[in-house]
Motif scaffolding. Structure first.
Motif, PDB file in Angstrom:
ATOM      1  N   ALA A   1      -3.057 -12.627  -6.989  1.00  0.00           N
ATOM      2  CA  ALA A   1      -2.542 -13.478  -5.905  1.00  0.00           C
ATOM      3  C   ALA A   1      -1.613 -12.685  -4.981  1.00  0.00           C
ATOM      4  N   VAL A   2      -0.831 -11.769  -5.547  1.00  0.00           N
ATOM      5  CA  VAL A   2       0.074 -10.948  -4.743  1.00  0.00           C
ATOM      6  C   VAL A   2      -0.735  -9.948  -3.920  1.00  0.00           C
ATOM      7  N   ARG A   3      -1.757  -9.338  -4.550  1.00  0.00           N
ATOM      8  CA  ARG A   3      -2.618  -8.410  -3.796  1.00  0.00           C
ATOM      9  C   ARG A   3      -3.321  -9.144  -2.663  1.00  0.00           C
ATOM     10  N   MET A   4      -3.764 -10.367  -2.923  1.00  0.00           N
ATOM     11  CA  MET A   4      -4.442 -11.144  -1.887  1.00  0.00           C
ATOM     12  C   MET A   4      -3.466 -11.514  -0.764  1.00  0.00           C
ATOM     13  N   GLN A   5      -2.211 -11.825  -1.115  1.00  0.00           N
ATOM     14  CA  GLN A   5      -1.205 -12.106  -0.089  1.00  0.00           C
ATOM     15  C   GLN A   5      -1.013 -10.885   0.799  1.00  0.00           C
ATOM     16  N   ALA A   6      -0.954  -9.719   0.184  1.00  0.00           N
ATOM     17  CA  ALA A   6      -0.786  -8.489   0.957  1.00  0.00           C
ATOM     18  C   ALA A   6      -1.979  -8.262   1.877  1.00  0.00           C
ATOM     19  N   MET A   7      -3.176  -8.460   1.365  1.00  0.00           N
ATOM     20  CA  MET A   7      -4.375  -8.177   2.144  1.00  0.00           C
ATOM     21  C   MET A   7      -4.615  -9.218   3.226  1.00  0.00           C
ATOM     22  N   ASN A   8      -4.436 -10.489   2.891  1.00  0.00           N
ATOM     23  CA  ASN A   8      -4.812 -11.551   3.830  1.00  0.00           C
ATOM     24  C   ASN A   8      -3.702 -11.990   4.766  1.00  0.00           C
ATOM     25  N   THR A   9      -2.460 -11.797   4.365  1.00  0.00           N
ATOM     26  CA  THR A   9      -1.350 -12.209   5.217  1.00  0.00           C
ATOM     27  C   THR A   9      -0.728 -10.999   5.902  1.00  0.00           C
ATOM     28  N   ILE A  10      -0.204 -10.090   5.121  1.00  0.00           N
ATOM     29  CA  ILE A  10       0.492  -8.929   5.685  1.00  0.00           C
ATOM     30  C   ILE A  10      -0.475  -8.033   6.448  1.00  0.00           C
ATOM     31  N   LEU A  11      -1.630  -7.765   5.858  1.00  0.00           N
ATOM     32  CA  LEU A  11      -2.627  -6.905   6.506  1.00  0.00           C
ATOM     33  C   LEU A  11      -3.778  -7.722   7.088  1.00  0.00           C
ATOM     34  N   GLY A  12      -3.517  -8.966   7.415  1.00  0.00           N
ATOM     35  CA  GLY A  12      -4.559  -9.845   7.937  1.00  0.00           C
ATOM     36  C   GLY A  12      -5.197  -9.348   9.220  1.00  0.00           C
TER      37      GLY A  12
ATOM     38  N   ILE B   1      -6.328  -6.542   9.784  1.00  0.00           N
ATOM     39  CA  ILE B   1      -7.503  -5.727   9.455  1.00  0.00           C
ATOM     40  C   ILE B   1      -8.727  -6.628   9.319  1.00  0.00           C
ATOM     41  N   GLY B   2      -8.565  -7.753   8.637  1.00  0.00           N
ATOM     42  CA  GLY B   2      -9.659  -8.714   8.534  1.00  0.00           C
ATOM     43  C   GLY B   2     -10.083  -9.216   9.899  1.00  0.00           C
ATOM     44  N   ASP B   3      -9.098  -9.436  10.776  1.00  0.00           N
ATOM     45  CA  ASP B   3      -9.417  -9.876  12.143  1.00  0.00           C
ATOM     46  C   ASP B   3     -10.245  -8.823  12.879  1.00  0.00           C
ATOM     47  N   LEU B   4      -9.870  -7.547  12.725  1.00  0.00           N
ATOM     48  CA  LEU B   4     -10.639  -6.470  13.374  1.00  0.00           C
ATOM     49  C   LEU B   4     -12.056  -6.376  12.808  1.00  0.00           C
ATOM     50  N   ILE B   5     -12.185  -6.555  11.493  1.00  0.00           N
ATOM     51  CA  ILE B   5     -13.515  -6.529  10.880  1.00  0.00           C
ATOM     52  C   ILE B   5     -14.365  -7.652  11.449  1.00  0.00           C
ATOM     53  N   GLU B   6     -13.806  -8.849  11.512  1.00  0.00           N
ATOM     54  CA  GLU B   6     -14.552  -9.985  12.061  1.00  0.00           C
ATOM     55  C   GLU B   6     -14.925  -9.752  13.519  1.00  0.00           C
ATOM     56  N   GLN B   7     -14.007  -9.185  14.283  1.00  0.00           N
ATOM     57  CA  GLN B   7     -14.302  -8.866  15.687  1.00  0.00           C
ATOM     58  C   GLN B   7     -15.468  -7.880  15.759  1.00  0.00           C
ATOM     59  N   GLY B   8     -15.419  -6.849  14.916  1.00  0.00           N
ATOM     60  CA  GLY B   8     -16.493  -5.858  14.895  1.00  0.00           C
ATOM     61  C   GLY B   8     -17.821  -6.442  14.451  1.00  0.00           C
ATOM     62  N   GLN B   9     -17.768  -7.383  13.528  1.00  0.00           N
ATOM     63  CA  GLN B   9     -19.002  -8.041  13.092  1.00  0.00           C
ATOM     64  C   GLN B   9     -19.578  -8.892  14.220  1.00  0.00           C
ATOM     65  N   THR B  10     -18.721  -9.576  14.951  1.00  0.00           N
ATOM     66  CA  THR B  10     -19.169 -10.385  16.087  1.00  0.00           C
ATOM     67  C   THR B  10     -19.830  -9.499  17.150  1.00  0.00           C
TER      68      THR B  10
ATOM     69  N   VAL C   1     -20.966  -4.144  15.616  1.00  0.00           N
ATOM     70  CA  VAL C   1     -20.696  -2.732  15.304  1.00  0.00           C
ATOM     71  C   VAL C   1     -20.208  -2.528  13.872  1.00  0.00           C
ATOM     72  N   ILE C   2     -19.780  -3.608  13.221  1.00  0.00           N
ATOM     73  CA  ILE C   2     -19.347  -3.559  11.818  1.00  0.00           C
ATOM     74  C   ILE C   2     -20.396  -4.306  10.996  1.00  0.00           C
ATOM     75  N   ALA C   3     -20.720  -3.764   9.841  1.00  0.00           N
ATOM     76  CA  ALA C   3     -21.731  -4.361   8.971  1.00  0.00           C
ATOM     77  C   ALA C   3     -21.367  -5.806   8.628  1.00  0.00           C
ATOM     78  N   PRO C   4     -22.380  -6.659   8.526  1.00  0.00           N
ATOM     79  CA  PRO C   4     -22.122  -8.093   8.304  1.00  0.00           C
ATOM     80  C   PRO C   4     -21.937  -8.453   6.834  1.00  0.00           C
ATOM     81  N   TYR C   5     -21.090  -7.720   6.150  1.00  0.00           N
ATOM     82  CA  TYR C   5     -20.815  -7.991   4.741  1.00  0.00           C
ATOM     83  C   TYR C   5     -19.598  -8.900   4.631  1.00  0.00           C
ATOM     84  N   PRO C   6     -19.368  -9.507   3.473  1.00  0.00           N
ATOM     85  CA  PRO C   6     -18.189 -10.382   3.330  1.00  0.00           C
ATOM     86  C   PRO C   6     -16.896  -9.645   3.700  1.00  0.00           C
ATOM     87  N   VAL C   7     -16.062 -10.311   4.479  1.00  0.00           N
ATOM     88  CA  VAL C   7     -14.842  -9.687   4.996  1.00  0.00           C
ATOM     89  C   VAL C   7     -13.935  -9.226   3.856  1.00  0.00           C
ATOM     90  N   ALA C   8     -13.782 -10.032   2.816  1.00  0.00           N
ATOM     91  CA  ALA C   8     -12.905  -9.645   1.699  1.00  0.00           C
ATOM     92  C   ALA C   8     -13.401  -8.354   1.043  1.00  0.00           C
TER      93      ALA C   8
END
Length: 192
Positions: A115-126, A128-137, A140-147
Motif C-alpha cells: 500500500a505504501v509502494r502504491m501510494q508512492a507510485m500513484n500519488t507522489i509519482l502519479g 509518470i502514470g499521466d505521461l504514460i497515458e498521454q503517450g498511449q493516447t 507512442v507508448i505501448a498499450p499495456y496496463p499503466v500500473a
C-alpha cells in the motif's frame, strides 16, 4: 535541539543505518542513540520502526518527485520530455547516493508495504502514470496496463542507477547516458 531538528536527526540517522546495516539489523535504540535523542522521542514521532521506514520511504520519494518536477521543461514532444525527466531522475540519484542506495534496498522490499509502494507510485509519482497515458493516447507508448508500465519504468530506473553508481565514470559519457534512455524508451515505445 527543536522538535523538528530531533525528527530530522532521527530520519537522517535511520537512513544511514538502514543503508549500512539493513532494516532488520537496525534497532530503534541504535537510531535514537546515534541521533542523540531519547528512545521515547523516537516513538513520539514514529510509533514503530515500520512507521519510521514508511515515513522515510515516502518523504524521499516526495523529494525525488519534487526535484524531477521542478526540472521539467515541457517541450510538447513526449519523447523529448521523457528524456529530460529520465536524465533529471538519474541526476538526482547520482547527487543523492545514500538516498538512492536506500531506494535500491527497499523499493521492492517486503519491508515496505504494498500500500505504501502504491501510494508512492500513484500519488507522489502519479505524473509518470499521466505521461504514460498521454503517450498511449498518442500511440507512442505501448498499450499495456499503466500500473505494469509504471513498475517497468521503476525497474529500469533502478537498473540504470545501479549501473551508473557502480561505474561512476560512465555517467559523464554521452554514449552511456543516451544508451540508458534509449533502453528505457524502447521498452516503453509502442511496437510499430
Amino acid at each position: 535541539m527543536s522538535i523538528t531538528d530531533k525528527k530530522q536527526a532521527i530520519l537522517d540517522t535511520a537512513l544511514r543505518l538502514f543503508v549500512a546495516q539493513g532494516f532488520h539489523a537496525t534497532t530503534t535504540a541504535a537510531i535514537a542513540r546515534q541521533a542523540g535523542v531519547a528512545t521515547g522521542t523516537l516513538f513520539h514521532h514514529f510509533p514503530s520502526k515500520d512507521a519510521l521506514m514508511q515515513h522515510l520511504f515516502l518523504s524521499i520519494k516526495q523529494e525525488f518527485a519534487d526535484a524531477i518536477i521542478a526540472s521539467a521543461q515541457p517541450s510538447g514532444e513526449l519523447k523529448q520530455d521523457a528524456k529530460h525527466l529520465w536524465f533529471s531522475a538519474l541526476d538526482w540519484a547520482i547527487d543523492n547516493p545514500l538516498k538512492q542506495a536506500f531506494f535500491q534496498q527497499y523499493s521492492m522490499s517486503p519491508t515496505v508495504e504494498q500500500a505504501v509502494r502504491m501510494q508512492a507510485m500513484n500519488t507522489i509519482l502519479g505524473f509518470i502514470g499521466d505521461l504514460i497515458e498521454q503517450g498511449q493516447t498518442l500511440g507512442v507508448i505501448a498499450p499495456y496496463p499503466v500500473a505494469l508500465m509504471q513498475d517497468n519504468c521503476h525497474g529500469q530506473f533502478l537498473a540504470a542507477t545501479r549501473y551508473f553508481i557502480d561505474n561512476p565514470d560512465t555517467w559523464q559519457q554521452a554514449s552511456h547516458k543516451e544508451a540508458s534512455f534509449n533502453l528505457f524508451w524502447q521498452a516503453m515505445a509502442s511496437p510499430r
